[in-house]
Design a protein around this motif. Structure first.
Motif, PDB file in Angstrom:
ATOM      1  N   THR A 107     -49.442  22.293 -75.299  1.00 36.84           N
ATOM      2  CA  THR A 107     -50.329  23.456 -75.219  1.00 36.84           C
ATOM      3  C   THR A 107     -49.650  24.747 -75.660  1.00 36.84           C
ATOM      4  O   THR A 107     -50.331  25.759 -75.851  1.00 36.84           O
ATOM      5  CB  THR A 107     -50.852  23.629 -73.782  1.00 36.84           C
ATOM      6  OG1 THR A 107     -49.750  23.675 -72.872  1.00 36.84           O
ATOM      7  CG2 THR A 107     -51.771  22.476 -73.399  1.00 36.84           C
ATOM      8  N   ALA A 108     -48.328  24.728 -75.824  1.00 35.71           N
ATOM      9  CA  ALA A 108     -47.617  25.928 -76.294  1.00 35.71           C
ATOM     10  C   ALA A 108     -47.829  26.083 -77.793  1.00 35.71           C
ATOM     11  O   ALA A 108     -47.595  25.152 -78.567  1.00 35.71           O
ATOM     12  CB  ALA A 108     -46.128  25.813 -75.976  1.00 35.71           C
ATOM     13  N   LYS A 115     -41.058  28.698 -74.367  1.00 36.84           N
ATOM     14  CA  LYS A 115     -39.965  29.157 -73.508  1.00 36.84           C
ATOM     15  C   LYS A 115     -40.493  29.530 -72.123  1.00 36.84           C
ATOM     16  O   LYS A 115     -39.920  29.139 -71.102  1.00 36.84           O
ATOM     17  CB  LYS A 115     -39.271  30.366 -74.145  1.00 36.84           C
ATOM     18  CG  LYS A 115     -38.106  30.922 -73.342  1.00 36.84           C
ATOM     19  CD  LYS A 115     -37.438  32.060 -74.098  1.00 36.84           C
ATOM     20  CE  LYS A 115     -36.186  32.545 -73.381  1.00 36.84           C
ATOM     21  NZ  LYS A 115     -36.489  33.200 -72.095  1.00 36.84           N
ATOM     22  N   THR A 116     -41.596  30.259 -72.082  1.00 33.63           N
ATOM     23  CA  THR A 116     -42.190  30.642 -70.799  1.00 33.63           C
ATOM     24  C   THR A 116     -42.637  29.407 -70.021  1.00 33.63           C
ATOM     25  O   THR A 116     -42.437  29.318 -68.802  1.00 33.63           O
ATOM     26  CB  THR A 116     -43.387  31.574 -71.025  1.00 33.63           C
ATOM     27  OG1 THR A 116     -42.952  32.733 -71.732  1.00 33.63           O
ATOM     28  CG2 THR A 116     -44.007  31.994 -69.698  1.00 33.63           C
ATOM     29  N   PRO A 210     -40.285  15.962 -74.500  1.00 31.35           N
ATOM     30  CA  PRO A 210     -41.376  16.747 -75.103  1.00 31.35           C
ATOM     31  C   PRO A 210     -40.986  18.186 -75.427  1.00 31.35           C
ATOM     32  O   PRO A 210     -41.510  18.770 -76.376  1.00 31.35           O
ATOM     33  CB  PRO A 210     -42.478  16.698 -74.043  1.00 31.35           C
ATOM     34  CG  PRO A 210     -42.191  15.470 -73.239  1.00 31.35           C
ATOM     35  CD  PRO A 210     -40.702  15.373 -73.208  1.00 31.35           C
ATOM     36  N   PHE A 211     -40.060  18.754 -74.651  1.00 31.67           N
ATOM     37  CA  PHE A 211     -39.674  20.146 -74.866  1.00 31.67           C
ATOM     38  C   PHE A 211     -38.882  20.325 -76.153  1.00 31.67           C
ATOM     39  O   PHE A 211     -39.148  21.230 -76.941  1.00 31.67           O
ATOM     40  CB  PHE A 211     -38.875  20.665 -73.670  1.00 31.67           C
ATOM     41  CG  PHE A 211     -39.626  20.654 -72.374  1.00 31.67           C
ATOM     42  CD1 PHE A 211     -40.970  20.990 -72.336  1.00 31.67           C
ATOM     43  CD2 PHE A 211     -39.008  20.301 -71.190  1.00 31.67           C
ATOM     44  CE1 PHE A 211     -41.678  20.986 -71.143  1.00 31.67           C
ATOM     45  CE2 PHE A 211     -39.701  20.297 -69.990  1.00 31.67           C
ATOM     46  CZ  PHE A 211     -41.041  20.628 -69.967  1.00 31.67           C
ATOM     47  N   ILE A 212     -37.896  19.446 -76.380  1.00 31.53           N
ATOM     48  CA  ILE A 212     -37.097  19.603 -77.589  1.00 31.53           C
ATOM     49  C   ILE A 212     -37.900  19.199 -78.829  1.00 31.53           C
ATOM     50  O   ILE A 212     -37.779  19.817 -79.890  1.00 31.53           O
ATOM     51  CB  ILE A 212     -35.781  18.790 -77.488  1.00 31.53           C
ATOM     52  CG1 ILE A 212     -34.913  19.027 -78.724  1.00 31.53           C
ATOM     53  CG2 ILE A 212     -36.052  17.319 -77.301  1.00 31.53           C
ATOM     54  CD1 ILE A 212     -34.500  20.469 -78.931  1.00 31.53           C
ATOM     55  N   GLU A 213     -38.754  18.187 -78.692  1.00 31.77           N
ATOM     56  CA  GLU A 213     -39.578  17.786 -79.839  1.00 31.77           C
ATOM     57  C   GLU A 213     -40.570  18.887 -80.209  1.00 31.77           C
ATOM     58  O   GLU A 213     -40.850  19.105 -81.394  1.00 31.77           O
ATOM     59  CB  GLU A 213     -40.306  16.487 -79.521  1.00 31.77           C
ATOM     60  CG  GLU A 213     -39.380  15.269 -79.467  1.00 31.77           C
ATOM     61  CD  GLU A 213     -40.127  13.970 -79.245  1.00 31.77           C
ATOM     62  OE1 GLU A 213     -41.318  14.031 -78.858  1.00 31.77           O
ATOM     63  OE2 GLU A 213     -39.530  12.897 -79.450  1.00 31.77           O
ATOM     64  N   ARG A 214     -41.082  19.599 -79.190  1.00 32.08           N
ATOM     65  CA  ARG A 214     -42.009  20.686 -79.484  1.00 32.08           C
ATOM     66  C   ARG A 214     -41.290  21.861 -80.127  1.00 32.08           C
ATOM     67  O   ARG A 214     -41.846  22.548 -80.995  1.00 32.08           O
ATOM     68  CB  ARG A 214     -42.709  21.135 -78.197  1.00 32.08           C
ATOM     69  CG  ARG A 214     -43.845  22.126 -78.417  1.00 32.08           C
ATOM     70  CD  ARG A 214     -44.917  21.545 -79.302  1.00 32.08           C
ATOM     71  NE  ARG A 214     -46.069  22.449 -79.443  1.00 32.08           N
ATOM     72  CZ  ARG A 214     -46.975  22.352 -80.401  1.00 32.08           C
ATOM     73  NH1 ARG A 214     -46.896  21.380 -81.307  1.00 32.08           N
ATOM     74  NH2 ARG A 214     -47.980  23.206 -80.460  1.00 32.08           N
TER      75      ARG A 214
END
Length: 299
Positions: A107-108, A115-116, A210-214
């Motif tokens: 959703t970012a 980051k938030t 999911p964070f690093i892939e995004r």
């Protein structure tokens, strides 16, 4: 006993780094506390109460010989299993945490939003023991991305990737091929430092994936440099050591992006074994040549 006053500035700095790497965060209380006097006062306060309890006759039947008498005011200690259960528990089950991480990441719509979102995410236990959340920094429009492994103790203290001595060496490595931190996008696979610099667990990697892939999908880099054994294994899906994974271009996927990536030794590996600098230099030259072929670096 050696006093801090007897140490040189360099020796004192080395000692402080040693304690920091061991997980010590605070060396002094706000006010001096005499723990020995505190303990003696505690024992003295307990002594009259214990004597009075021993002299008090038990209500009802007298205990049989050899049978322990239960004191009415004694605190009941929980069983070992109960004590373990009362300790820190995962905020949410791992499977659910992975689903939430995917939703948060997808959703970012920008790196700022991501980051938030990561800073507000509480589904990974690593966050609860870390001081900082390490996120991508530098030029997201450069087309050049460097990804390290997990934050070190220095990274956690400074709040940025590649800090301390390994960061100084990393800056020299970049300068050798005509780059600077500000000219690339720099990040880590895991945003939070694992306690004691241990390897992240499989569940922690799944939650953070999911964070690093995004980050990769939003930055859309044209070439990626992976530094360290963990980072190479994470993206290449292989169990070989960094010596077997380094120096060969492969493709990694993130969302709809497929990006060429090459792995090399982490600066910390080079500090530990300087003999490997020759291998890292060959990898850096290969990375530089790729950037030039993609017109991301001037000749």
């Amino acid at each position: 006993m050696i006093s801090a006053n007897d140490l040189s500035p360099a020796e004192l700095a080395a000692l402080l780094h040693f304690h920091a790497d061991a997980g010590v965060e605070w060396l002094l209380e706000e006010e001096a506390i005499d723990r020995f006097a505190e303990f003696e006062a505690m024992k003295a306060a307990r002594r009259p109460a214990a004597q009075a309890q021993q002299q008090r006759p038990a209500a009802g039947e007298r205990p049989a010989p050899g049978q322990a008498q239960v004191r009415p005011n004694a605190a009941v200690r929980p069983a070992p299993a109960e004590r373990a259960a009362s300790g820190p528990q995962p905020a949410i089950p791992d499977g659910e945490a992975v689903q939430q991480a995917r939703f948060v990441a997808e959703t970012a719509r920008s790196l700022v939003e991501l980051k938030t979102a990561i800073e507000s995410f509480n589904g990974c236990n690593l966050k609860h023991s870390a001081r900082s959340t390490i996120f991508a920094s530098g030029d997201a429009e450069s087309g050049i991305m460097v990804i390290g492994s997990a934050p070190s103790a220095e990274d956690d203290r400074e709040g940025m990737p590649f800090s301390g001595k390994s960061g100084q060496l990393f800056d020299k490595m970049l300068a050798a091929i005509g780059l600077t931190r500000s000219a690339i996008l720099l990040t880590q696979v895991i945003p939070w430092r694992p306690p004691g610099n241990r390897a992240p667990s499989a569940a922690e990697m799944d939650i953070c994936r999911p964070f690093i892939e995004r980050q990769i999908a939003l930055a859309e880099p044209k070439a990626i440099l992976l530094l360290g054994n963990f980072s190479a294994r994470f993206f290449f899906g292989e169990n070989d050591t960094i010596h077997g994974l380094r120096g060969r271009w492969k493709e990694i996927a993130a969302a709809d992006c497929v990006i060429p990536a090459i792995a090399s030794l982490h600066p910390q590996d080079l500090l530990t074994a300087p003999v490997n600098k020759r291998l890292a230099w060959n990898d850096l030259l290969a990375f530089q040549a790729k950037l030039k072929s993609l017109s991301l670096l001037r000749n």
